[in-house]
Design a protein around this motif. Structure first.
Motif, mmCIF file in Angstrom:
data_model
loop_
_atom_site.group_PDB
_atom_site.id
_atom_site.type_symbol
_atom_site.label_atom_id
_atom_site.label_comp_id
_atom_site.label_asym_id
_atom_site.label_seq_id
_atom_site.Cartn_x
_atom_site.Cartn_y
_atom_site.Cartn_z
ATOM 1 N N THR A 166 -3.362 9.980 10.024
ATOM 2 C CA THR A 166 -4.311 10.118 8.909
ATOM 3 C C THR A 166 -3.828 9.398 7.643
ATOM 4 O O THR A 166 -4.664 8.840 6.923
ATOM 5 C CB THR A 166 -4.659 11.594 8.597
ATOM 6 O OG1 THR A 166 -3.491 12.314 8.232
ATOM 7 C CG2 THR A 166 -5.309 12.262 9.801
ATOM 8 N N PRO A 167 -2.520 9.349 7.318
ATOM 9 C CA PRO A 167 -2.138 8.529 6.159
ATOM 10 C C PRO A 167 -2.477 7.050 6.345
ATOM 11 O O PRO A 167 -2.928 6.386 5.399
ATOM 12 C CB PRO A 167 -0.621 8.738 6.054
ATOM 13 C CG PRO A 167 -0.389 10.079 6.661
ATOM 14 C CD PRO A 167 -1.383 10.161 7.780
ATOM 15 N N GLU A 168 -2.289 6.530 7.559
ATOM 16 C CA GLU A 168 -2.661 5.135 7.825
ATOM 17 C C GLU A 168 -4.172 4.950 7.702
ATOM 18 O O GLU A 168 -4.651 3.970 7.118
ATOM 19 C CB GLU A 168 -2.204 4.730 9.227
ATOM 20 C CG GLU A 168 -0.703 4.639 9.412
ATOM 21 C CD GLU A 168 -0.332 4.372 10.857
ATOM 22 O OE1 GLU A 168 0.133 3.256 11.144
ATOM 23 O OE2 GLU A 168 -0.504 5.265 11.712
ATOM 24 N N TYR A 196 -4.627 4.445 -2.575
ATOM 25 C CA TYR A 196 -4.264 3.145 -1.984
ATOM 26 C C TYR A 196 -3.506 2.293 -3.001
ATOM 27 O O TYR A 196 -2.442 1.722 -2.699
ATOM 28 C CB TYR A 196 -5.520 2.417 -1.515
ATOM 29 C CG TYR A 196 -5.319 0.932 -1.350
ATOM 30 C CD1 TYR A 196 -4.600 0.426 -0.273
ATOM 31 C CD2 TYR A 196 -5.834 0.034 -2.299
ATOM 32 C CE1 TYR A 196 -4.380 -0.951 -0.144
ATOM 33 C CE2 TYR A 196 -5.623 -1.332 -2.164
ATOM 34 C CZ TYR A 196 -4.900 -1.820 -1.092
ATOM 35 O OH TYR A 196 -4.678 -3.166 -0.959
ATOM 36 N N LYS A 197 -4.040 2.203 -4.205
ATOM 37 C CA LYS A 197 -3.449 1.357 -5.248
ATOM 38 C C LYS A 197 -2.017 1.770 -5.565
ATOM 39 O O LYS A 197 -1.145 0.924 -5.800
ATOM 40 C CB LYS A 197 -4.315 1.420 -6.508
ATOM 41 C CG LYS A 197 -3.861 0.506 -7.631
ATOM 42 C CD LYS A 197 -4.813 0.603 -8.814
ATOM 43 C CE LYS A 197 -4.327 -0.250 -9.976
ATOM 44 N NZ LYS A 197 -5.242 -0.144 -11.161
ATOM 45 N N HIS A 198 -1.749 3.083 -5.564
ATOM 46 C CA HIS A 198 -0.428 3.583 -5.949
ATOM 47 C C HIS A 198 0.403 4.039 -4.738
ATOM 48 O O HIS A 198 1.445 4.670 -4.909
ATOM 49 C CB HIS A 198 -0.576 4.725 -6.956
ATOM 50 C CG HIS A 198 -1.208 4.282 -8.244
ATOM 51 N ND1 HIS A 198 -0.525 3.579 -9.210
ATOM 52 C CD2 HIS A 198 -2.481 4.413 -8.708
ATOM 53 C CE1 HIS A 198 -1.336 3.317 -10.220
ATOM 54 N NE2 HIS A 198 -2.528 3.807 -9.946
ATOM 55 N N ALA A 199 -0.078 3.720 -3.525
ATOM 56 C CA ALA A 199 0.648 4.016 -2.275
ATOM 57 C C ALA A 199 0.998 5.500 -2.145
ATOM 58 O O ALA A 199 2.109 5.865 -1.756
ATOM 59 C CB ALA A 199 1.902 3.153 -2.157
ATOM 60 N N MET A 355 6.132 6.875 -6.931
ATOM 61 C CA MET A 355 7.149 6.785 -5.880
ATOM 62 C C MET A 355 6.734 5.871 -4.728
ATOM 63 O O MET A 355 7.572 5.439 -3.958
ATOM 64 C CB MET A 355 7.466 8.190 -5.345
ATOM 65 C CG MET A 355 8.187 9.067 -6.335
ATOM 66 S SD MET A 355 8.691 10.650 -5.592
ATOM 67 C CE MET A 355 9.637 11.343 -6.936
ATOM 68 N N ARG A 356 5.422 5.634 -4.585
ATOM 69 C CA ARG A 356 4.895 4.743 -3.542
ATOM 70 C C ARG A 356 5.438 5.124 -2.158
ATOM 71 O O ARG A 356 5.984 4.300 -1.421
ATOM 72 C CB ARG A 356 5.198 3.279 -3.875
ATOM 73 C CG ARG A 356 4.605 2.813 -5.210
ATOM 74 C CD ARG A 356 4.661 1.300 -5.355
ATOM 75 N NE ARG A 356 3.818 0.638 -4.357
ATOM 76 C CZ ARG A 356 2.525 0.401 -4.513
ATOM 77 N NH1 ARG A 356 1.898 0.789 -5.625
ATOM 78 N NH2 ARG A 356 1.840 -0.200 -3.562
ATOM 79 N N LEU A 357 5.273 6.390 -1.822
ATOM 80 C CA LEU A 357 5.815 6.901 -0.557
ATOM 81 C C LEU A 357 5.145 6.269 0.657
ATOM 82 O O LEU A 357 5.764 6.179 1.725
ATOM 83 C CB LEU A 357 5.675 8.424 -0.500
ATOM 84 C CG LEU A 357 6.519 9.219 -1.502
ATOM 85 C CD1 LEU A 357 6.347 10.722 -1.260
ATOM 86 C CD2 LEU A 357 7.993 8.843 -1.429
ATOM 87 N N MET A 358 3.893 5.836 0.533
ATOM 88 C CA MET A 358 3.239 5.209 1.679
ATOM 89 C C MET A 358 3.977 3.937 2.092
ATOM 90 O O MET A 358 4.055 3.610 3.278
ATOM 91 C CB MET A 358 1.771 4.902 1.357
ATOM 92 C CG MET A 358 0.943 4.519 2.566
ATOM 93 S SD MET A 358 0.826 5.856 3.786
ATOM 94 C CE MET A 358 0.362 4.914 5.243
#
Length: 406
Positions: A166-168, A196-199, A355-358
């Motif tokens: 689901t994150p993808e 999306y913009k901030h991951a 933090m852009r964890l994605m």
């Protein structure tokens, strides 16, 4: 002879050191933090003040903040007033929500308004007029039909024709919606495109319980083998635990959970900790800070209302969270959280780089994979069970399970 403690003396000593209720006249010139400190001394107000202090502490400790969101919060606009500003300021690190919150957010993007309605006007009449009602909010039925077409068109894209978490899935949806917003000149971006913009990774624990996935069902039936999109539920659950394990061992090593409502998003996030500790035997301590805003009573056994202490018995939150790092605020999220967001963002120090964890998801999964591999031999012994084991646990059995008690 051992000395016995004097309850009266110890209680008086504790009382003497307790924080004073310190109400002050309100002038209208106070900063939000000052007002919280002095005008919220008791009852739900005190819960609110303590929640704000813990939210501030989450940022002071540079904790990875996992926010959960349930209920119809995007129709109410909570994402625009609170969540998007918090994401843009780097406050929220990861999000778990319902598919419905992401779906209803898209109505506004394609030009459909959500309006205030009278909740007592009569639902039979609303249905005849093709007006959908969410308590005191409403929108045309066409908003649903057009939004269904939007998501059907997006998910047919070639980048979706594979198995994913689901994150993808929501990262790809956010990328597509971000592009559509730019083409349409949308001034207030959606939650999907902002994440999306901030991951910021987005998990949806019951993705099949929402209209975005209903359109996946339609596509599968209409397109057959040509449509190859599939969700990997196993990897989805694992990715949540992996991200928490990664955050526990990188950066400040602190984890905070802010729970708006309850429901599946709450548990889907919290269960990452017992998955690590009890199922995979990877040591962890649970979330360090636990703040929840919810109207549910705590005495009916419902998971939505489960306080931090109860969660600690499952290994979901730490000892420190139970003792000094948790607060359950009995309130309607929409009545309290905007005010606390205002108070939080009024302090310039309460912002940081996202933090852009994605962007770190694959690294996090590899990090947990390595720990699980180290323990694979011992874990193989947990796969079998015999009928002889179906008996009440005895005191002498305790040593056998010591490895799982931390």
């Amino acid at each position: 002879m051992a000395k016995t403690s004097n309850p009266k003396k110890s209680l008086r000593s504790a009382y003497a050191g307790a924080r004073k209720a310190d109400p002050r006249p309100i002038t209208g010139k106070e900063k939000p933090a000052e007002l919280l400190a002095h005008a919220f001394s008791a009852y739900v107000g005190r819960q609110e003040r303590t929640a704000f202090e813990l939210m501030t502490k989450s940022l002071e400790q540079d904790a990875s903040i996992f926010l959960t969101l349930s209920g119809a919060m995007t129709p109410a606009g909570l994402h625009q007033s609170c969540l998007i500003p918090l994401i843009e300021k780097g406050v929220i690190s990861a999000l778990t929500t319902t598919g419905a919150n992401l779906y209803h957010d898209a109505h506004r993007i394609i030009g459909h308004a959500i309006r205030e309605v009278n909740p007592n006007a009569g639902d039979l009449q609303y249905r005849l007029a093709r007006i959908i009602r969410i308590y005191d909010l409403g929108f045309w039925e066409e908003a649903l039909l057009d939004t269904d077409r939007l998501f059907s068109a997006i998910i047919r894209g070639p980048e979706f024709q594979r198995k994913m978490t689901t994150p993808e899935f929501h990262y790809l949806l956010g990328k597509a919606v971000h592009g559509i917003e730019k083409q349409l000149g949308v001034k207030q971006p959606s939650l999907l495109s902002t994440c999306y913009k901030h991951a910021v990774p987005i998990w949806v624990g019951a993705v099949q319980d929402g209209s975005i996935f209903l359109n996946v069902v339609k596509l599968k039936r209409l397109l057959g083998p040509e449509f190859k999109f599939e969700l990997d539920i196993n990897d989805d659950v694992y990715s949540m635990a992996a991200m928490q394990h990664y955050c526990r061992h990188h950066g400040s090593n602190k984890l905070a959970i802010w729970i708006l409502g309850g429901g599946v998003p709450k548990n889907y996030t919290l269960q990452g900790e017992p998955l690590l500790d009890q199922i995979l035997n990877v040591p962890t301590t649970g979330f360090d800070i636990d703040v929840q805003f919810c109207v549910d009573p705590v005495d009916n056994g419902a998971l939505s209302s489960c306080p931090a202490g109860e969660g600690h018995t499952w290994g979901k939150v730490s000892v420190e969270a139970v003792e000094t790092g948790s607060m359950y605020v009995h309130c309607d999220v929409t009545a309290v959280f905007p005010w606390l967001t205002h108070a939080l963002l009024s302090e310039p120090k309460n912002k940081r780089k996202p933090m852009r964890l994605m962007d770190k998801m694959q690294e996090a999964i590899g990090f947990l994979d390595a720990d699980v591999k180290k323990r694979s031999k011992a874990l193989m012994k947990t796969l079998d069970w015999s009928i002889q084991e179906a008996e009440p646990s005895q005191e002498e059995d305790a040593k056998e399970h010591e490895a799982y008690v931390r």
